[in-house]
Write an enzyme that holds these catalytic residues in place. Structure first.
Site, PDB file in Angstrom:
ATOM      1  N   GLY A   1       6.699  22.665  61.247  1.00 20.03           N
ATOM      2  CA  GLY A   1       6.954  21.828  60.087  1.00 20.03           C
ATOM      3  C   GLY A   1       6.766  20.376  60.479  1.00 20.03           C
ATOM      4  O   GLY A   1       6.956  20.002  61.640  1.00 20.03           O
TER       5      GLY A   1
ATOM      6  N   GLN B   1       7.688  11.482  59.856  1.00 23.63           N
ATOM      7  CA  GLN B   1       7.440  11.729  61.279  1.00 23.63           C
ATOM      8  C   GLN B   1       6.082  11.218  61.742  1.00 23.63           C
ATOM      9  O   GLN B   1       5.813  11.171  62.938  1.00 23.63           O
ATOM     10  CB  GLN B   1       7.560  13.220  61.593  1.00 23.63           C
ATOM     11  CG  GLN B   1       8.978  13.737  61.437  1.00 23.63           C
ATOM     12  CD  GLN B   1       9.051  15.199  61.781  1.00 23.63           C
ATOM     13  OE1 GLN B   1       8.785  16.055  60.938  1.00 23.63           O
ATOM     14  NE2 GLN B   1       9.386  15.491  63.028  1.00 23.63           N
TER      15      GLN B   1
ATOM     16  N   CYS C   1      13.017  19.562  67.136  1.00 23.59           N
ATOM     17  CA  CYS C   1      12.308  18.642  66.248  1.00 23.59           C
ATOM     18  C   CYS C   1      11.245  17.902  67.049  1.00 23.59           C
ATOM     19  O   CYS C   1      11.504  17.473  68.169  1.00 23.59           O
ATOM     20  CB  CYS C   1      13.310  17.654  65.653  1.00 23.59           C
ATOM     21  SG  CYS C   1      12.592  16.452  64.535  1.00 23.59           S
ATOM     22  N   LEU C   2      10.058  17.757  66.454  1.00 24.28           N
ATOM     23  CA  LEU C   2       8.986  17.045  67.140  1.00 24.28           C
ATOM     24  C   LEU C   2       9.343  15.586  67.402  1.00 24.28           C
ATOM     25  O   LEU C   2       8.838  14.983  68.344  1.00 24.28           O
ATOM     26  CB  LEU C   2       7.686  17.123  66.326  1.00 24.28           C
ATOM     27  CG  LEU C   2       7.102  18.523  66.151  1.00 24.28           C
ATOM     28  CD1 LEU C   2       5.879  18.479  65.235  1.00 24.28           C
ATOM     29  CD2 LEU C   2       6.757  19.152  67.489  1.00 24.28           C
TER      30      LEU C   2
ATOM     31  N   GLU D   1      12.909  20.176  57.150  1.00 29.20           N
ATOM     32  CA  GLU D   1      11.898  19.184  56.760  1.00 29.20           C
ATOM     33  C   GLU D   1      12.379  18.337  55.584  1.00 29.20           C
ATOM     34  O   GLU D   1      12.112  17.133  55.524  1.00 29.20           O
ATOM     35  CB  GLU D   1      10.564  19.860  56.435  1.00 29.20           C
ATOM     36  CG  GLU D   1       9.936  20.598  57.617  1.00 29.20           C
ATOM     37  CD  GLU D   1       9.828  19.768  58.889  1.00 29.20           C
ATOM     38  OE1 GLU D   1       9.586  18.545  58.819  1.00 29.20           O
ATOM     39  OE2 GLU D   1      10.011  20.342  59.983  1.00 29.20           O
TER      40      GLU D   1
ATOM     41  N   HIS E   1      14.331  15.427  56.613  1.00 24.52           N
ATOM     42  CA  HIS E   1      13.531  14.283  57.077  1.00 24.52           C
ATOM     43  C   HIS E   1      13.203  13.325  55.942  1.00 24.52           C
ATOM     44  O   HIS E   1      13.248  12.106  56.136  1.00 24.52           O
ATOM     45  CB  HIS E   1      12.225  14.750  57.736  1.00 24.52           C
ATOM     46  CG  HIS E   1      12.372  15.124  59.169  1.00 24.52           C
ATOM     47  ND1 HIS E   1      12.799  14.252  60.145  1.00 24.52           N
ATOM     48  CD2 HIS E   1      12.138  16.298  59.806  1.00 24.52           C
ATOM     49  CE1 HIS E   1      12.822  14.868  61.315  1.00 24.52           C
ATOM     50  NE2 HIS E   1      12.432  16.118  61.138  1.00 24.52           N
TER      51      HIS E   1
END
Length: 184
Positions: free
Chosen positions: A44, A49, A96-97, A139, A142
């Site tokens: 995701g 991001q 989480c990236l 997501e 975010h």
């Protein structure tokens, strides 16, 4: 185009994202977001991001090999609104990236109902459960300016403070390009 992933500490990750003007052509941005997400081995990715404060996220659960129900779960969500979260709370380890190399257990509801537009500006209202619901909730957070570490206990957050500080300074190993807010 592969964007760098914005790291923890960047203000864009803490702001509520703005709606996208209906009818805006977002096809290329969505393709770029999928390419960026796949390059980082993510499932995701939300627009904040990649430094864009807009209400858009993409998901692709097809890479979760041990979950056959995820095989066709690849979607873009534009201007989404979560209508409800129901079911029993369940705990699962999330990552989480934007917070690489940290994984912690987060409790979320097992079902989510969401209204959104797809890339062609067709409106949908759908209910998801299990892992699909969790990915959407993560997501969606975010674009609301929230991150999974916000669900942790104060003690857990204090224990992670040093690692989070290093991430915001770019002192983290990733296999993808990053944009760290405090990198010198």
């Amino acid at each position: 185009m592969i964007y760098p992933i914005v790291m923890y500490g960047d203000p864009v990750l803490r702001q509520r994202a703005s709606n996208i003007e209906p009818g805006t052509d977002v096809h290329q941005l969505i393709e770029d977001m999928y390419e960026t997400m796949h390059n980082a081995s993510g499932i995701g990715l939300a627009a904040p991001q990649i430094g864009k404060g807009i209400r858009l996220f993409v998901v692709d659960g097809s890479v979760i090999e041990d979950e056959p129900a995820m095989a066709d779960f690849k979607k873009a969500f534009i201007n989404p609104v979560v209508l409800d979260e129901t079911g029993a709370p369940w705990e699962y380890e999330e990552g989480c990236l934007s917070i690489p190399n940290i994984r912690e257990k987060v409790t979320r509801r097992e079902r989510v109902t969401i209204k959104y537009f797809d890339a062609d500006w067709v409106e949908h209202e759908e209910r998801y459960d299990g892992m699909k619901a969790r990915i959407i909730q993560h997501e969606y957070d975010h674009i609301e300016g929230k991150m999974f570490v916000d669900y942790l206990t104060p003690l857990k957050r204090r224990l992670l403070k040093g690692k989070l500080s290093d991430i915001s300074k770019g002192k983290v190993d990733t296999e993808y390009r990053i944009a760290a807010p405090l990198k010198k």
